[in-house]
Design a protein around this motif. Structure first.
Motif, PDB file in Angstrom:
ATOM      1  N   UNK A 219       0.874  -1.186   0.000  1.00  0.00           N
ATOM      2  CA  UNK A 219       0.000   0.000   0.000  1.00  0.00           C
ATOM      3  C   UNK A 219       0.899   1.219   0.000  1.00  0.00           C
ATOM      4  N   UNK A 220       1.381   1.571  -1.187  1.00  0.00           N
ATOM      5  CA  UNK A 220       2.492   2.524  -1.212  1.00  0.00           C
ATOM      6  C   UNK A 220       2.091   3.951  -0.852  1.00  0.00           C
ATOM      7  N   UNK A 221       0.793   4.214  -0.748  1.00  0.00           N
ATOM      8  CA  UNK A 221       0.363   5.530  -0.279  1.00  0.00           C
ATOM      9  C   UNK A 221       0.308   5.593   1.244  1.00  0.00           C
ATOM     10  N   UNK A 222       0.655   4.501   1.869  1.00  0.00           N
ATOM     11  CA  UNK A 222       0.504   4.371   3.315  1.00  0.00           C
ATOM     12  C   UNK A 222       1.866   4.573   3.998  1.00  0.00           C
ATOM     13  N   UNK A 223       1.949   5.604   4.815  1.00  0.00           N
ATOM     14  CA  UNK A 223       3.171   5.902   5.570  1.00  0.00           C
ATOM     15  C   UNK A 223       3.019   5.334   6.976  1.00  0.00           C
ATOM     16  N   UNK A 224       3.832   4.334   7.312  1.00  0.00           N
ATOM     17  CA  UNK A 224       3.710   3.713   8.643  1.00  0.00           C
ATOM     18  C   UNK A 224       4.184   4.630   9.758  1.00  0.00           C
ATOM     19  N   UNK A 225       4.822   5.728   9.363  1.00  0.00           N
ATOM     20  CA  UNK A 225       5.239   6.705  10.362  1.00  0.00           C
ATOM     21  C   UNK A 225       4.203   7.805  10.559  1.00  0.00           C
ATOM     22  N   UNK A 226       3.035   7.641   9.953  1.00  0.00           N
ATOM     23  CA  UNK A 226       2.041   8.732  10.016  1.00  0.00           C
ATOM     24  C   UNK A 226       1.559   9.009  11.434  1.00  0.00           C
ATOM     25  N   UNK A 227       1.718   8.030  12.330  1.00  0.00           N
ATOM     26  CA  UNK A 227       1.294   8.195  13.728  1.00  0.00           C
ATOM     27  C   UNK A 227       2.229   9.110  14.517  1.00  0.00           C
ATOM     28  N   UNK A 228       3.419   9.334  13.979  1.00  0.00           N
ATOM     29  CA  UNK A 228       4.439  10.095  14.712  1.00  0.00           C
ATOM     30  C   UNK A 228       4.134  11.595  14.658  1.00  0.00           C
ATOM     31  N   UNK A 229       4.179  12.257  15.804  1.00  0.00           N
ATOM     32  CA  UNK A 229       3.937  13.708  15.830  1.00  0.00           C
ATOM     33  C   UNK A 229       5.190  14.447  16.318  1.00  0.00           C
ATOM     34  N   UNK A 230       5.072  15.766  16.456  1.00  0.00           N
ATOM     35  CA  UNK A 230       6.234  16.597  16.834  1.00  0.00           C
ATOM     36  C   UNK A 230       6.893  16.130  18.126  1.00  0.00           C
ATOM     37  N   UNK A 231       6.049  15.704  19.062  1.00  0.00           N
ATOM     38  CA  UNK A 231       6.601  15.305  20.354  1.00  0.00           C
ATOM     39  C   UNK A 231       7.213  13.909  20.282  1.00  0.00           C
ATOM     40  N   UNK A 232       6.490  12.978  19.630  1.00  0.00           N
ATOM     41  CA  UNK A 232       7.014  11.608  19.635  1.00  0.00           C
ATOM     42  C   UNK A 232       8.207  11.432  18.697  1.00  0.00           C
ATOM     43  N   UNK A 233       8.339  12.289  17.697  1.00  0.00           N
ATOM     44  CA  UNK A 233       9.545  12.173  16.850  1.00  0.00           C
ATOM     45  C   UNK A 233      10.774  12.506  17.698  1.00  0.00           C
ATOM     46  N   UNK A 234      10.614  13.464  18.600  1.00  0.00           N
ATOM     47  CA  UNK A 234      11.734  13.832  19.479  1.00  0.00           C
ATOM     48  C   UNK A 234      12.088  12.657  20.392  1.00  0.00           C
ATOM     49  N   UNK A 235      11.037  12.038  20.966  1.00  0.00           N
ATOM     50  CA  UNK A 235      11.267  10.893  21.844  1.00  0.00           C
ATOM     51  C   UNK A 235      11.957   9.754  21.075  1.00  0.00           C
ATOM     52  N   UNK A 236      11.445   9.468  19.876  1.00  0.00           N
ATOM     53  CA  UNK A 236      12.032   8.389  19.077  1.00  0.00           C
ATOM     54  C   UNK A 236      13.499   8.666  18.765  1.00  0.00           C
ATOM     55  N   UNK A 237      13.789   9.881  18.359  1.00  0.00           N
ATOM     56  CA  UNK A 237      15.177  10.200  17.994  1.00  0.00           C
ATOM     57  C   UNK A 237      16.092  10.171  19.203  1.00  0.00           C
ATOM     58  N   UNK A 238      15.592  10.621  20.339  1.00  0.00           N
ATOM     59  CA  UNK A 238      16.407  10.547  21.562  1.00  0.00           C
ATOM     60  C   UNK A 238      16.687   9.106  21.949  1.00  0.00           C
ATOM     61  N   UNK A 239      15.682   8.246  21.771  1.00  0.00           N
ATOM     62  CA  UNK A 239      15.895   6.835  22.095  1.00  0.00           C
ATOM     63  C   UNK A 239      16.894   6.185  21.134  1.00  0.00           C
ATOM     64  N   UNK A 240      16.828   6.548  19.855  1.00  0.00           N
ATOM     65  CA  UNK A 240      17.794   6.035  18.875  1.00  0.00           C
ATOM     66  C   UNK A 240      19.212   6.497  19.245  1.00  0.00           C
ATOM     67  N   UNK A 241      19.325   7.762  19.655  1.00  0.00           N
ATOM     68  CA  UNK A 241      20.633   8.301  20.048  1.00  0.00           C
ATOM     69  C   UNK A 241      21.156   7.615  21.300  1.00  0.00           C
ATOM     70  N   UNK A 242      20.255   7.412  22.249  1.00  0.00           N
ATOM     71  CA  UNK A 242      20.656   6.719  23.478  1.00  0.00           C
ATOM     72  C   UNK A 242      21.174   5.324  23.132  1.00  0.00           C
ATOM     73  N   UNK A 243      20.419   4.597  22.286  1.00  0.00           N
ATOM     74  CA  UNK A 243      20.786   3.222  21.935  1.00  0.00           C
ATOM     75  C   UNK A 243      22.153   3.186  21.243  1.00  0.00           C
ATOM     76  N   UNK A 244      22.368   4.106  20.302  1.00  0.00           N
ATOM     77  CA  UNK A 244      23.661   4.130  19.596  1.00  0.00           C
ATOM     78  C   UNK A 244      24.790   4.428  20.584  1.00  0.00           C
ATOM     79  N   UNK A 245      24.547   5.368  21.495  1.00  0.00           N
ATOM     80  CA  UNK A 245      25.577   5.741  22.465  1.00  0.00           C
ATOM     81  C   UNK A 245      25.857   4.598  23.447  1.00  0.00           C
ATOM     82  N   UNK A 246      24.819   3.898  23.868  1.00  0.00           N
ATOM     83  CA  UNK A 246      25.008   2.771  24.786  1.00  0.00           C
ATOM     84  C   UNK A 246      25.889   1.703  24.116  1.00  0.00           C
TER      85      UNK A 246
END
Ligand code: CTP
Ligand code: MG
Length: 335
Positions: free
Chosen positions: A293-320
């Motif tokens: 379903x190529x018109x379907x973005x699985x990241x569509x649920x992500x908003x301004x606040x949760x993108x920050x949380x997700x990116x911080x968690x990715x950064x934490x994981x890489x740093x760990x």
């Protein structure tokens, strides 16, 4: 987290591979789990066939795509003619049937994008979601399962990423973070883009499997036995790949510009997909294209606040993984 992770991983990263593989083994569902799951499916099939003798039952999601852990629920799709009665009416009737047959906590959730009946099985305690005629989910389940059989580093990476996401509370779509399905697609896309490649792009090859669902063509090369050893030239260990995955999402992915596409085996621009402006609730802050379903973005649920949380968690994981003395523990510490 003030130190920016360098582009190279620590030289002794492979020391963590045995610990990560042991964790992967412990996450895989047990024989007992599988047999309880089968019992649930059998008793559900009995209930359904009484009322709908012609319905076909398909398993989809993690109980069928080989990315299921012992904590995963059971996802079932019923394929049936629904005639004049709508899917919602059928689901309400199904809920009644299941209650009568002794299933517990039966609940019809009809307002969702994909309406379902949710229930739990008193025997096993498993939770089960049942939908009707969602054959795209059945098709993408097969695609994921086929990818998982090409190189075992995919199931290993995906189990670890899913476990991390659950532990760190970033696997909750109702709260604006990503589905398990999205994380598995992120892992496939990542392995398609290693140099040398660890996974091929099955949809870019001559199709040997094709199914059209509601006008959407699902076609790809599914002769997986011909692809054994595909990624063998890439010797990267699971520890290195896990670090690489988080490093990619922490500091390499171009969030403003790019969409990851398993369908094409590479990233494409949001511009090409016209995913540049917000339409309704679709913000397109983190873009993951559904393979069919190529018109379907699985990241569509992500908003301004949760993108920050997700990116911080990715950064934490890489740093760990980069700096911690005991990353196999720290990485998965509950949030
Ligand atoms: N699915 C989909 N589109 C979505 C979300 C899910 O098509 N936006 C389908 C996919 O077939 C997916 C299935 O629903 O495999 C189940 O999704 P999800 O619960 O996210 O993943 P599981 O693999 O079942 O993971 P878990 O182990 O967390 O249950
Ligand atoms: Mg599931």
């Amino acid at each position: 987290r003030t130190r920016r992770p360098p582009a190279e991983c620590r030289h002794d990263i492979d020391a963590f591979t045995p610990g990560l593989l042991a964790l992967y083994e412990s996450l895989k569902p047990s024989e007992e789990h599988m047999s309880k799951q089968k019992q649930l499916v059998d008793s559900l099939a009995k209930s359904v066939s009484k009322e709908w003798p012609n319905a076909q039952m398909h398993l989809y999601g993690s109980c069928a795509n080989s990315f299921g852990t012992s904590h995963s629920d059971v996802d079932v799709c019923l394929e049936m003619e629904i005639g004049t009665e709508g899917a919602v009416e059928v689901l309400l009737r199904l809920a009644d049937v299941l209650r009568t047959d002794g299933f517990e906590n039966v609940e019809a959730i009809t307002g969702a994008r994909v309406p379902i009946v949710r229930m739990s099985d008193p025997g096993s305690g498993f939770s089960c979601d049942i939908c009707i005629n969602n054959l795209l989910a059945v098709a993408n389940t097969k695609l994921l399962k086929d990818y998982a059989q090409i190189d075992q580093r995919l199931p290993q990476l995906a189990f670890l990423v899913k476990h991390w996401a659950k532990q760190r509370a970033v696997n909750e779509t109702y709260r604006g973070t990503l589905s398990s399905y999205a994380y598995v697609l992120m892992c496939i896309s990542f392995l398609q883009q290693r140099e040398p490649k660890i996974l091929p792009c099955l949809q870019a090859m001559e199709p040997t499997y094709a199914l059209t669902v509601d006008g959407t063509e699902c076609a790809y090369f599914d002769k997986i036995d011909q692809l054994q050893g595909f990624g063998a030239d890439n010797k990267a260990s699971i520890a290195e790949l896990l670090w690489g995955f988080f490093h990619y999402w922490a500091s390499q992915h171009h969030y403003k510009r790019d969409v990851i596409s398993v369908r094409l085996g590479k990233t494409i621009s949001k511009q090409e997909k016209s995913w540049t402006t917000r339409v309704g609730n679709d913000r397109h802050l983190m873009c993951i294209e559904d393979p069919f379903e190529i018109g379907h973005d699985l990241g569509r649920v992500v908003d301004r606040q949760t993108i920050r949380i997700l990116r911080e968690e990715m950064e934490r994981a890489a740093a760990v993984l980069q700096y911690d003395d005991d990353p196999c523990v720290t990485l998965f510490e509950p949030y």
